[in-house]
Design an enzyme around this catalytic site. Structure first.
Site, PDB file in Angstrom:
ATOM      1  N   ARG A  43     -41.721 -27.225  41.462  1.00  0.00           N
ATOM      2  CA  ARG A  43     -42.186 -27.055  42.843  1.00  0.00           C
ATOM      3  C   ARG A  43     -43.331 -26.062  42.950  1.00  0.00           C
ATOM      4  NH1 ARG A  43     -38.390 -28.739  47.048  1.00  0.00           N
ATOM      5  NH2 ARG A  43     -39.725 -27.699  48.553  1.00  0.00           N
ATOM      6  N   LYS A 142     -26.848 -33.439  31.110  1.00  0.00           N
ATOM      7  CA  LYS A 142     -25.531 -33.276  31.689  1.00  0.00           C
ATOM      8  C   LYS A 142     -25.564 -32.108  32.673  1.00  0.00           C
ATOM      9  CE  LYS A 142     -22.720 -30.389  30.028  1.00  0.00           C
ATOM     10  NZ  LYS A 142     -23.222 -29.013  30.243  1.00  0.00           N
ATOM     11  N   HIS A 172     -26.052 -32.250  23.880  1.00  0.00           N
ATOM     12  CA  HIS A 172     -26.720 -31.616  22.738  1.00  0.00           C
ATOM     13  C   HIS A 172     -25.753 -31.263  21.608  1.00  0.00           C
ATOM     14  CE1 HIS A 172     -25.559 -27.780  24.656  1.00  0.00           C
ATOM     15  NE2 HIS A 172     -25.802 -27.206  23.506  1.00  0.00           N
ATOM     16  N   LYS A 176     -26.022 -31.187  16.983  1.00  0.00           N
ATOM     17  CA  LYS A 176     -25.810 -30.019  16.116  1.00  0.00           C
ATOM     18  C   LYS A 176     -25.627 -30.487  14.666  1.00  0.00           C
ATOM     19  CE  LYS A 176     -24.029 -26.878  19.596  1.00  0.00           C
ATOM     20  NZ  LYS A 176     -24.994 -25.803  19.656  1.00  0.00           N
ATOM     21  N   GLU A 210     -17.669 -18.945  23.760  1.00  0.00           N
ATOM     22  CA  GLU A 210     -18.957 -18.281  23.997  1.00  0.00           C
ATOM     23  C   GLU A 210     -18.702 -16.814  24.328  1.00  0.00           C
ATOM     24  OE1 GLU A 210     -22.049 -20.665  26.173  1.00  0.00           O
ATOM     25  OE2 GLU A 210     -20.250 -21.496  27.057  1.00  0.00           O
ATOM     26  N   ASP A 229     -18.283 -28.552  32.771  1.00  0.00           N
ATOM     27  CA  ASP A 229     -19.445 -28.060  32.024  1.00  0.00           C
ATOM     28  C   ASP A 229     -19.301 -28.322  30.522  1.00  0.00           C
ATOM     29  OD1 ASP A 229     -21.936 -26.698  31.873  1.00  0.00           O
ATOM     30  OD2 ASP A 229     -20.930 -24.853  31.259  1.00  0.00           O
ATOM     31  N   HIS A 234     -19.084 -32.078  25.979  1.00  0.00           N
ATOM     32  CA  HIS A 234     -19.188 -31.580  24.605  1.00  0.00           C
ATOM     33  C   HIS A 234     -17.861 -31.700  23.832  1.00  0.00           C
ATOM     34  CE1 HIS A 234     -22.985 -30.216  25.951  1.00  0.00           C
ATOM     35  NE2 HIS A 234     -22.617 -29.039  26.426  1.00  0.00           N
ATOM     36  N   LYS A 334     -16.000 -18.955  28.495  1.00  0.00           N
ATOM     37  CA  LYS A 334     -17.070 -17.959  28.479  1.00  0.00           C
ATOM     38  C   LYS A 334     -16.456 -16.572  28.350  1.00  0.00           C
ATOM     39  CE  LYS A 334     -20.572 -20.660  30.765  1.00  0.00           C
ATOM     40  NZ  LYS A 334     -21.392 -20.975  29.593  1.00  0.00           N
TER      41      LYS A 334
HETATM   42  C1  BG6 Z   1     -24.301 -26.207  28.100  1.00  0.00           C
HETATM   43  C2  BG6 Z   1     -23.497 -25.566  29.178  1.00  0.00           C
HETATM   44  O1  BG6 Z   1     -24.165 -27.605  28.145  1.00  0.00           O
HETATM   45  O2  BG6 Z   1     -23.860 -25.740  26.830  1.00  0.00           O
HETATM   46  C3  BG6 Z   1     -23.575 -24.048  29.082  1.00  0.00           C
HETATM   47  O3  BG6 Z   1     -23.963 -25.991  30.441  1.00  0.00           O
HETATM   48  C4  BG6 Z   1     -23.208 -23.582  27.705  1.00  0.00           C
HETATM   49  O4  BG6 Z   1     -22.741 -23.436  30.052  1.00  0.00           O
HETATM   50  C5  BG6 Z   1     -23.994 -24.343  26.656  1.00  0.00           C
HETATM   51  O5  BG6 Z   1     -23.504 -22.199  27.616  1.00  0.00           O
HETATM   52  C6  BG6 Z   1     -23.500 -24.023  25.263  1.00  0.00           C
HETATM   53  O6  BG6 Z   1     -24.369 -24.568  24.318  1.00  0.00           O
HETATM   54  P1  BG6 Z   1     -24.522 -23.905  22.891  1.00  0.00           P
HETATM   55  O7  BG6 Z   1     -25.359 -24.880  22.143  1.00  0.00           O
HETATM   56  O8  BG6 Z   1     -25.184 -22.584  23.095  1.00  0.00           O
HETATM   57  O9  BG6 Z   1     -23.131 -23.774  22.363  1.00  0.00           O
END
Ligand code: BG6
Length: 484
Positions: A43, A142, A172, A176, A210, A229, A234, A334
């Site tokens: 934007r 996502k 993603h 990995k 995390e 999330d 994942h 987290k």
């Molecule tokens: C994302 C989530 O998809 O993956 C985040 O939205 C998360 O909340 C992240 O922190 C973790 O990815 P990675 O590759 O750092 O483990």
């Protein structure tokens, strides 16, 4: 090959943190096709120069394995352009079209790294502006929706505009290195296949822990939570990679067919299992790496009375001939004790014990996803300590450490997946039916929580989550891998 990458959400968090560094790494590795243009969309009213300067400033702040020298960045930044757009205004898509038709690139990638609520609008407007050409691929980040209905609505709209083989739903975690290696381990070797089943495996644990909190994404996270999330996508994709049958070949649909079967075989939830086998938690204040950190409710953008979960642990089963009765535990959160993502496959103990052995960490295959990646096979071996009794065993570990074997420089997950999009490889992307099935399976949990006044259980930042998590696994006679 010439290609244009249009990055919707070009000034957003994901772009700074993951996409631009990944594109830069690909550039540095020489794998980004030379005729590339990367067009950020946002934007803000930014010139190309201003946009480049913003990215450089962010790069200086992120941990790239090797910081760019100016010359390197200058050459990369020559690929970057910026288009200011209000995504609801059709005339702004006309501006984008003008830019794209300045040259007819062989491939155009539309990367939707915005809030999912904008996906439908963007895709419809792209179609209205005639930007859904056969050369176009669309990447959807996502979370794709917030429940089954919204996921279906998005997939339905996108399917009106693009063919399924033009749609790249990104997760993603599939990019990995250790996840790709899991496919290689399972389907490139015959060694594990006979053992990969209920007769030999006691339980499987998938942990994505995390240390980070919600950072500046509090407002997003409030309406998302750990289940949407991390688990819906994942963690379930990891579970599929572990649990799927060997595909008939390495084509995208053969792989996705098998993953879909796993999702369809997940044991349906019952009232009792929802209450006993799913635990949600929320972090309170605590310590991470020796430093005090605030609780979730004190984070920016978070309600002081929030009931959003920052932690989920659950037990499930894959109800088929290979896996019936084997518990699969998933745990993610987290502000946990460590940044640690791994899959632990615990094999059954020997049927009859002839040694005096503390099994502890043995009989186990560990697939490390991060911070380091690789494989560890934990076995029992004859103890080589002369003070030990002659038939004592000691746990030993065989390591495939990727850093040692392949060097520390790695193709990161986003880099791998972006190159796959550019080259048209769909293997590591998620099909719409997989996504729907995953939503169908998590929905009863969401409904159960909504009706449950208890809310998430508190846990202190820097721990492994609520203590009920250990109690859940102990009911089956097991413990989490770090507790053994
Ligand atoms: C994302 C989530 O998809 O993956 C985040 O939205 C998360 O909340 C992240 O922190 C973790 O990815 P990675 O590759 O750092 O483990």
């Amino acid at each position: 090959m010439s290609f244009d990458l249009v990055l919707f959400g070009g000034t957003g968090d994901l772009c700074w943190r993951k996409l631009m560094p990944a594109l830069f790494q690909a550039f540095r590795h020489g794998t980004l096709p030379s005729g590339a243009r990367i067009i950020g969309v946002g934007r803000d009213d930014l010139s190309d120069e201003r946009y480049r300067a913003q990215i450089q400033a962010r790069f200086d702040a992120v941990e790239l394995a090797k910081r760019p020298c100016n010359d390197e960045f200058d050459r990369f930044s020559a690929l970057l352009e910026f288009v200011s757009m209000d995504l609801s205004r059709p005339e702004h898509y006309a501006n984008l079209r003008d830019k794209l038709t300045q040259r007819q690139a062989d491939t155009v990638v539309m990367y939707l790294a915005t809030a999912p609520s904008l996906f439908t609008t963007i895709v419809e407007q792209l179609a209205a502006a005639g930007l859904n050409t056969p050369q176009t691929r669309v990447v959807l980040e996502k979370p794709l929706g917030h429940d089954l209905a919204s996921n279906r609505a998005i997939n339905h709209t996108v399917a009106q505009v693009f063919r399924e083989d033009q749609i790249y739903r990104i997760d993603h975690y599939l990019g990995k290195p250790s996840v790709q290696n899991l496919f290689a381990l399972r389907f490139g070797n015959a060694l594990f296949e006979p053992l990969w089943r209920r007769e030999h495996i006691a339980n499987i644990q998938i942990t994505i822990a995390e240390e980070l909190g919600v950072e500046k994404r509090g407002a997003f996270y409030e309406t998302t939570g750990a289940l949407r999330d991390m688990v819906q996508n994942h963690a379930l994709q990891l579970l599929c990679a572990i649990g799927m049958e060997p595909p008939i070949n390495s084509h995208a649909d053969a792989i996705r067919d098998e993953k879909l079967k796993v999702l369809r075989s997940l044991k349906p939830w019952a009232i009792e299992s929802l209450a006993q086998d799913v635990i949600r938690g929320q972090y309170g204040a605590g310590n991470i790496a020796g430093l005090p950190v605030p609780g979730y409710r004190d984070e920016q953008g978070v309600s002081p009375a929030s009931s959003t979960e920052t932690f989920v642990a659950l037990r499930t089963e894959i109800a088929n001939w290979r896996w019936a009765g084997v518990p699969f535990y998933i745990r993610t959160g987290k502000r946990l004790a460590a940044r640690d993502a791994r899959i632990v496959v615990n094999f059954r103990p020997t049927p009859h014990a002839i040694f005096n052995a503390q099994i502890g960490q043995a009989n186990r295959l560990v697939i490390n996803l991060q911070p380091k990646d690789g494989l560890e096979l934990h076995l029992l071996a004859q103890a080589q300590d002369k003070r030990q009794h002659s038939n004592s065993l000691a746990p030993v570990q065989l390591d495939l450490d990727f850093d040692k074997r392949f060097g520390a420089e790695r193709v990161g997950a986003y880099e791998r997946l972006l190159l796959d999009v550019i080259e048209g490889r769909l293997n590591l992307f998620v099909r719409s039916d997989e996504q729907e099935e995953a939503w169908r399976w998590v929905e009863p949990i969401l409904a159960h929580w909504q009706a449950d006044p208890q809310g998430p259980r508190p846990y202190a930042a820097g721990t492994w989550g609520p203590s009920a998590t250990s109690a859940m696994i102990a009911r089956d006679g097991f413990c989490w891998s770090e507790e053994s």
